[in-house]
Design an enzyme around this catalytic site. Sequence first.
Site, PDB file in Angstrom:
ATOM      1  N   GLY A   1      11.387  -3.096   0.580  1.00 48.23           N
ATOM      2  CA  GLY A   1      10.610  -1.904   1.436  1.00 48.23           C
ATOM      3  C   GLY A   1       9.832  -0.878   0.818  1.00 48.23           C
ATOM      4  O   GLY A   1       9.259  -1.240  -0.361  1.00 48.23           O
TER       5      GLY A   1
ATOM      6  N   HIS B   1       2.285  -5.132   0.024  1.00 48.34           N
ATOM      7  CA  HIS B   1       3.209  -6.054   0.644  1.00 48.34           C
ATOM      8  C   HIS B   1       2.496  -6.909   1.844  1.00 48.34           C
ATOM      9  O   HIS B   1       2.827  -7.781   2.254  1.00 48.34           O
ATOM     10  CB  HIS B   1       4.449  -5.137   1.159  1.00 48.34           C
ATOM     11  CG  HIS B   1       5.256  -4.390   0.098  1.00 48.34           C
ATOM     12  ND1 HIS B   1       5.023  -3.039  -0.250  1.00 48.34           N
ATOM     13  CD2 HIS B   1       6.095  -5.089  -0.637  1.00 48.34           C
ATOM     14  CE1 HIS B   1       5.906  -2.901  -1.155  1.00 48.34           C
ATOM     15  NE2 HIS B   1       6.438  -3.853  -1.807  1.00 48.34           N
TER      16      HIS B   1
ATOM     17  N   SER C   1       1.394   0.526  -5.697  1.00 49.10           N
ATOM     18  CA  SER C   1       2.925   0.456  -6.372  1.00 49.10           C
ATOM     19  C   SER C   1       3.488   1.632  -5.589  1.00 49.10           C
ATOM     20  O   SER C   1       3.073   2.575  -5.285  1.00 49.10           O
ATOM     21  CB  SER C   1       3.108   0.572  -7.736  1.00 49.10           C
ATOM     22  OG  SER C   1       4.435   0.782  -7.998  1.00 49.10           O
TER      23      SER C   1
END
Length: 297
Positions: A44, A50, A198
């Site tokens: 998440g 992502h 990140s």
Amino acid sequence: MTRAAMQTASQSELQIVRSVADLRRQVGAMRGRGESVALVPTMGALHDGHLALIRHARRRCRHVVASLFVNPKQFDRPDDLAAYPRDEAGDREQLAANGCDLLFAPGVAQMYPAGFATSVNVAQVTEPLEGAHRPGHFAGVATVVAKLLLQCLPDVAAFGEKDYQQLITIQRMVRDLDIPVEIDGVPTVREADGLALSSRNRRLSADARARAAEIHAVLTDSADALADGRGSAATILAKGRARLGRAGFEPIDYLDLRAADDLTQLDRADRPARLLVAAWLDGVRLIDNVPVVPARR
Ligand code: PAF
């Protein structure tokens, strides 16, 4: 995947399941129609890195399943687990907007029911670098990823090259255990100044954020020098560490040249290699890596 199929996938609604049984039912229905499935495991707090994995998965398969599980077994420090950002509602929006079909978001009891006693240990590739600094981390990663792969049984699973040692560990585990899933590595997504995306970046103060890009500059300059054979690896890496120190990185856990396939230590870039770094900036631990492609001589 055709453009029409991609459009349908991007418009389809995101379904959410929280149990392994429901995940298997949904993926079984996709497979029953003869359609391919890609899995993107996540913890998440999704960012563009992502979403690049989701887009890669969409190019590879008809359906994209994402998992969202903050895996307690891979945190070596309780404060790190407690500080891990969580935003399921925001994650769901981003997944839906990027064409993910199905989100598997189990709770801890679903993944690790009472009496859970198994740990997957991958030797060798997990021992140096992150393994030396974060005891138990890779056993936690390998255990949860093995479970996710076996729960979903996708055709393909996508992982970021940002966590390069994790990617190599998962490839080795899948090979060793004959898990029938293709593991794809996806290139790191970076900010304009080179800082790798990140979820930890949001913990940086404004001042630290301004200095953080030096980690990528040191990596790329050192990788160029190593690829060209400009001096010994020991000298080039010592200069890189000193430069990180001048930018305020302290401590530097490692700046190391390793073989790209099995992470053995190299003293020169005479085969495909990877330069990997982990260093702390104002209390935030950053990791990154770049390829080192030996120049033809
Ligand atoms: O890279 C991550 O986010 C995690 O290590 C992973 C692969 C989702 C396993 O928890």
